[in-house]
Enzyme design. Structure first.
Site, PDB file in Angstrom:
ATOM      1  CG  ASP A   1      -2.248   2.275   6.321  1.00 24.08           C
ATOM      2  OD1 ASP A   1      -2.473   1.851   5.181  1.00 24.08           O
ATOM      3  OD2 ASP A   1      -2.707   3.346   6.741  1.00 24.08           O
TER       4      ASP A   1
ATOM      5  CG  ASP B   1      -1.921   7.700   0.371  1.00 23.37           C
ATOM      6  OD1 ASP B   1      -1.531   8.869   0.426  1.00 23.37           O
ATOM      7  OD2 ASP B   1      -2.275   7.145  -0.687  1.00 23.37           O
TER       8      ASP B   1
ATOM      9  CG  ASP C   1      -1.815   1.135   1.366  1.00 27.36           C
ATOM     10  OD1 ASP C   1      -2.513   1.457   0.401  1.00 27.36           O
ATOM     11  OD2 ASP C   1      -1.825   1.763   2.442  1.00 27.36           O
TER      12      ASP C   1
END
Length: 246
Positions: free
Chosen positions: A182, A21, A19
């Site tokens: 995240d 961001d 991922d």
């Protein structure tokens, strides 16, 4: 119950889907600047970075609707959406990457993964027109064989489709492709795609604790992730070497 190396979800992993961001880059400072410039253009008061942090991760459309819903009911959100999105995109592209920062050990982790022969994809819900220049500015684009954004397919995370497409690109079954992210978006997408998943504790998880997210482990950094993947692949490599003729 402890697993042996042979049955651990990371055993046999040959590729990783990472991922953007909240996993590789802290981009909330970019969002903060662009969104408040957009809000000023629409005659709205500035909001805090902390408010924005809890809205990030489900794509630009969701982000802008969430921002507008602080001031408007559903009907007014839709009424102002097009103008808000246009303003946001203009302001974001103007400052993309200028305020964001790399999390610790991101480059070291990506390097270690590649050195261990792990193939890499970046799959983000960020539109490609934002993601590609950002990765290039931060000198991360060269690590990845393929980069998919939130507009690459008809569905984005937490739908498994982008992860399934990345596995197809690699030509690997999902159990050999680990997702690293995240948030619950990444974990839900990975579980639905059949991929193992690792989560980092420092990003954006919609205001929820990452410890409540279903994953195969929490890793402090991408370097820790690389070391963990390597540790669970070493026994397999040793067995493979043992079977090779001298």
């Amino acid at each position: 119950m402890s697993m042996t190396a042979a049955t651990h979800p990371l055993a046999g992993v040959r590729a990783a889907i990472i991922d953007l961001d909240g996993t590789m880059l802290d981009t909330v400072p970019d969002f903060h600047v662009a969104i408040n410039r957009m809000r000023e253009e629409l005659g709205l008061e500035a909001i805090t970075a902390e408010q924005i942090k809890n809205m990030v991760g489900k794509g630009s459309e969701n982000l802008i609707r969430s921002v507008l819903s602080l001031d408007h009911d559903d009907a007014a959100v839709e009424q102002h959406f097009a103008a808000a999105m246009d303003a946001y995109q203009r302001h974001y592209l103007a400052i993309n990457g200028h305020h964001s920062t790399l999390y610790p050990d991101v480059a070291a982790g990506l390097t270690e993964l590649k050195d261990a022969g792990i193939r890499l994809a970046c799959v983000t819900n960020k539109p490609l027109s934002f993601a590609l220049p950002l990765l290039k500015l931060k000198e991360l684009d060269g690590y990845f064989e393929v980069i998919y954004g939130g507009d690459s397919f008809e569905k984005k995370k937490p739908d498994p489709l982008p992860l399934v497409k990345a596995c197809e690109y690699f030509g690997l079954p999902p159990h050999q492709v680990v997702a690293i992210g995240d948030s619950s978006n990444d974990a839900q997408a990975a579980r639905a795609a059949g991929c193992p998943v690792l989560t980092v504790p420092y990003g954006y998880n919609h205001g929820e604790s990452i410890h409540e997210t279903d994953s195969d482990g929490i890793v402090e950094t991408l370097l820790h992730a690389a070391q963990l993947i390597d540790a669970h692949n070493q026994p397999n490599q040793h067995q493979l070497n043992q079977t090779q003729p001298n």
